[in-house]
Structures are given as C-alpha cells and as structure tokens.
Design a protein around this motif. Structure first.
Motif, mmCIF file in Angstrom:
data_model
loop_
_atom_site.group_PDB
_atom_site.id
_atom_site.type_symbol
_atom_site.label_atom_id
_atom_site.label_comp_id
_atom_site.label_asym_id
_atom_site.label_seq_id
_atom_site.Cartn_x
_atom_site.Cartn_y
_atom_site.Cartn_z
ATOM 1 N N THR A 2 31.189 57.599 91.893
ATOM 2 C CA THR A 2 31.226 56.911 93.178
ATOM 3 C C THR A 2 32.625 57.098 93.745
ATOM 4 O O THR A 2 33.616 56.705 93.120
ATOM 5 C CB THR A 2 30.923 55.414 93.016
ATOM 6 O OG1 THR A 2 29.580 55.263 92.550
ATOM 7 C CG2 THR A 2 31.084 54.683 94.333
ATOM 8 N N ALA A 3 32.721 57.715 94.908
ATOM 9 C CA ALA A 3 34.028 58.021 95.493
ATOM 10 C C ALA A 3 34.672 56.778 96.105
ATOM 11 O O ALA A 3 33.987 55.810 96.455
ATOM 12 C CB ALA A 3 33.881 59.111 96.551
ATOM 13 N N SER A 4 35.984 56.830 96.229
ATOM 14 C CA SER A 4 36.773 55.762 96.864
ATOM 15 C C SER A 4 36.414 54.381 96.334
ATOM 16 O O SER A 4 35.989 53.489 97.077
ATOM 17 C CB SER A 4 36.580 55.799 98.385
ATOM 18 O OG SER A 4 36.931 57.058 98.899
ATOM 19 N N ASP A 20 45.817 66.147 92.064
ATOM 20 C CA ASP A 20 47.154 65.570 92.246
ATOM 21 C C ASP A 20 47.370 64.289 91.455
ATOM 22 O O ASP A 20 48.405 63.637 91.580
ATOM 23 C CB ASP A 20 47.426 65.316 93.728
ATOM 24 C CG ASP A 20 46.459 64.304 94.348
ATOM 25 O OD1 ASP A 20 45.556 63.820 93.632
ATOM 26 O OD2 ASP A 20 46.616 63.996 95.551
ATOM 27 N N GLY A 21 46.387 63.876 90.653
ATOM 28 C CA GLY A 21 46.515 62.691 89.819
ATOM 29 C C GLY A 21 46.038 61.416 90.460
ATOM 30 O O GLY A 21 46.005 60.368 89.814
ATOM 31 N N ALA A 22 45.666 61.464 91.742
ATOM 32 C CA ALA A 22 45.182 60.266 92.422
ATOM 33 C C ALA A 22 43.766 59.928 91.964
ATOM 34 O O ALA A 22 43.002 60.801 91.533
ATOM 35 C CB ALA A 22 45.202 60.468 93.931
ATOM 36 N N LEU A 23 43.418 58.647 92.062
ATOM 37 C CA LEU A 23 42.083 58.205 91.677
ATOM 38 C C LEU A 23 41.089 58.621 92.761
ATOM 39 O O LEU A 23 41.158 58.153 93.895
ATOM 40 C CB LEU A 23 42.049 56.687 91.484
ATOM 41 C CG LEU A 23 40.721 56.106 90.988
ATOM 42 C CD1 LEU A 23 40.462 56.522 89.547
ATOM 43 C CD2 LEU A 23 40.730 54.576 91.100
ATOM 44 N N ALA A 24 40.152 59.491 92.386
ATOM 45 C CA ALA A 24 39.176 59.988 93.354
ATOM 46 C C ALA A 24 37.869 59.219 93.297
ATOM 47 O O ALA A 24 37.151 59.126 94.292
ATOM 48 C CB ALA A 24 38.902 61.472 93.104
ATOM 49 N N VAL A 56 39.175 60.897 83.418
ATOM 50 C CA VAL A 56 38.689 62.273 83.264
ATOM 51 C C VAL A 56 38.981 63.041 84.544
ATOM 52 O O VAL A 56 39.167 62.450 85.622
ATOM 53 C CB VAL A 56 37.166 62.314 82.981
ATOM 54 C CG1 VAL A 56 36.846 61.628 81.651
ATOM 55 C CG2 VAL A 56 36.380 61.665 84.123
ATOM 56 N N ALA A 57 39.003 64.349 84.430
ATOM 57 C CA ALA A 57 39.178 65.202 85.613
ATOM 58 C C ALA A 57 37.852 65.354 86.342
ATOM 59 O O ALA A 57 36.775 65.155 85.768
ATOM 60 C CB ALA A 57 39.705 66.563 85.187
ATOM 61 N N GLY A 58 37.923 65.722 87.607
ATOM 62 C CA GLY A 58 36.713 65.860 88.410
ATOM 63 C C GLY A 58 35.776 66.932 87.903
ATOM 64 O O GLY A 58 34.552 66.822 88.052
#
Length: 322
Positions: free
Chosen positions: A269-271, A240-244, A213-215
């Motif tokens: 949960t980030a990173s 940019d499509g990276a996993l956030a 999903v998008a942020g």
C-alpha cells in the motif's frame, strides 16, 4: 439539621471561605511578586525553601513544584539547618523562608546566615512588621484573613494562600522559561503522567528491529522479513531510502493469488500513514485508532522520509496509553 447536613454545611463554608481568600490574594499581588520572580530568575544557584510546622509542609510542596517545572529547588528544615544543613546553602542561591506569623524562632539561624553571607532572602508571611519580613530583601505578603475554623487556631486559609502563592511563583517562572510538556516529561518519566507525555521516539523500535525490504524484493523474502521481525508488517523503501509503502496482512490477503510471483512494490500500500519521532505518543494512538491500524512507521522531513522507527499499539498499551 441532621449530622449529614451539618457536615456538608461546614465543608462548604470552609471551601467558600478559602475560595474568597484566594480572590483577595489575587487582587493583592503587586510589584513585589514580580521582584521575587526576577530574583529567582537571576539566581545562579538553587532556590532553598524553609519553614516549620504547617509552613514546612507547604514548603516541601512548593520546592517539589519548582523543581519539577524547571527551577532547581529543595527544602531545608530550619532545625536541621542549625545543626549542619546551613552548609547546603551557597553563594548564588536564593532562600524563600515561610512563616505565617513571621516570628518562627527556628528560622533565626537561617535568616542570620543569609544576612551574613549576602544570600538573597524572600520572605513569605502575613505580617509585614514581623522579624522575617524586616530581614527579607523581597516580601511576599499573604492577606491576614483568619482561619476557616473560626477562631484562628487551625492553619487552613493561611496554608491555602501560601500554597497558592508558591504555585503562582512556579508557574510564572515556568511560563517565562517557556517550559513545555516535553521538558515536563524529563522530570516525570514514571507513572501515568510520564506515559501521557511520552514521545514517539521514546517508545518506537529502531535500527535492526525495523522490518524493511526493497521495492524489487520478491515476496518470499518479504514474508521471511515479516516473520522474523514479528510486527506483522514490512516497510518498503525506495532507491533513495525513503518509505514508499507498507505491506500488511490485509495486503497479503488481497494479493493471495500468485503472491509469491510478485515483488514488494506490487503488493504494498503506497504512501502509508506515518508519524514524526518528536510527536507525542498519544497522537500516534489517536492516528492508529482513527485508521484502525496497529502500527505506524516513524519518519520525518529531516531524514527525507527515511524510516527511523516503528511504533506498535502494544508498545503504547504497555506504557499506559490507549
């Protein structure tokens, strides 16, 4: 001495005799071994192994070990060779003929064929003055140390030495070719060994199966994505499509108050922990066990950390890992 003590004494003596013989073999190796390895490396075709009786049984194993470690090889029975299977040999091949005495009559036609058509021949025998060794281009000699039975009748020490020589050839060739675990798995896809050598990319879910999903996606849409994809998680991707980040059931519980009023970026949960597609699956299991999680998104630097797949612990368990 009881029967049990006699049995154990005999067994230990056999193993000791064979171990001592292996030490003698190791010390006896010389430039001829290197010549045999070089001859096989230069072969444009395959390695044909042949032998009769116990030598034939050992030959089957040597051929299988060579083939599974990057050296194409197969076994040709010398009797069958005389009835048409000589047609399996061709220019570019190398023949490894095995005979402890070097005088097995069944090998005669095979030896003559290699001489007639200039096919390189490696002889493996304990007798340097034998017919086999006189015909061979390269000689692999095993020490003549009798047999473990005590009267030289039961192939035991000789077959152990022959098997060890074959293993030495295969592994010397393997190391020279830089044959790695990932290559090994290509020849061992089944069973426990195949599972242990599996890569993450072999087991991961990809493409439309990924729960992403998008942020800025509303949590109502996130819950639908989690439910439809069935992994119990959703990955949150940046512009940019990276996993956030990642949203798990734990994140849902922590944000239960007003959950549907939030976006994915506010709940995630980030990173999160990730794994590379070329990593060994066992490494992924170790990461999941250490972090007490059930799945990992698959990303790597080459894709700018864009999600390529998702590996669930159940996929690893089904493959025999865990």
């Amino acid at each position: 001495m009881t029967d049990t003590e006699k049995f154990l004494h005999t067994a230990r003596q056999v193993i000791t005799d064979e171990a001592n013989a292996l030490n003698v073999l190791a010390e006896s190796l010389d430039d001829r071994f290197a010549q045999a390895v070089q001859m096989i490396l230069e072969a444009k075709g395959r390695i044909i192994i042949s032998g009769i009786g116990k030598s034939g049984h050992i030959g089957h194993k040597i051929a299988a070990t060579l083939a599974s470690t990057g050296t194409p090889a197969y076994f040709v029975h010398p009797a069958e060779a005389s009835h048409g299977d000589l047609g399996m040999l061709s220019q570019g091949d190398v023949v490894l003929a095995i005979s402890n005495s070097g005088e097995a009559p069944e090998l005669a036609n095979l030896l003559a064929f290699t001489r007639r058509f200039g096919i390189p021949l490696i002889g493996l025998s304990s007798k340097m003055d034998s017919t086999l060794m006189k015909q061979a281009d390269v000689h692999l000699q095993i020490p003549s140390l009798g047999e473990a039975c005590g009267f030289g009748m039961v192939p035991s020490i000789s077959t152990t030495l022959t098997l060890a020589m074959g293993d030495a050839l295969a592994i010397a060739l393997m190391k020279h070719r830089d044959f790695r675990p990932e290559n090994f798995r290509d020849f061992h896809p089944g069973g426990k060994l195949g599972a242990q050598l599996s890569k993450v990319r072999d087991l991961m879910h990809a493409d439309e199966a990924l729960p992403l999903v998008a942020g800025d996606a509303p949590m109502a849409d996130v819950l639908i994505e989690i439910s439809q994809k069935g992994f119990g998680v959703a990955g949150v991707v940046a512009a940019d499509g990276a996993l956030a980040g990642i949203i798990t059931d734990g994140d849902l519980r922590r944000h239960m108050q007003g959950l549907l009023d939030k976006t994915a970026a506010e709940v995630m949960t980030a990173s999160p922990a990730t794994i590379a597609p070329d990593a060994m699956a066992e490494e992924a299991v170790a990461v999941m066990n250490k972090r007490k999680i059930t799945c990992l998104f698959v990303t790597d630097a080459a894709s700018q950390q864009r999600p390529q797949g998702l590996l669930h612990i159940h996929d690893c368990l089904r493959a025999g890992l865990g």
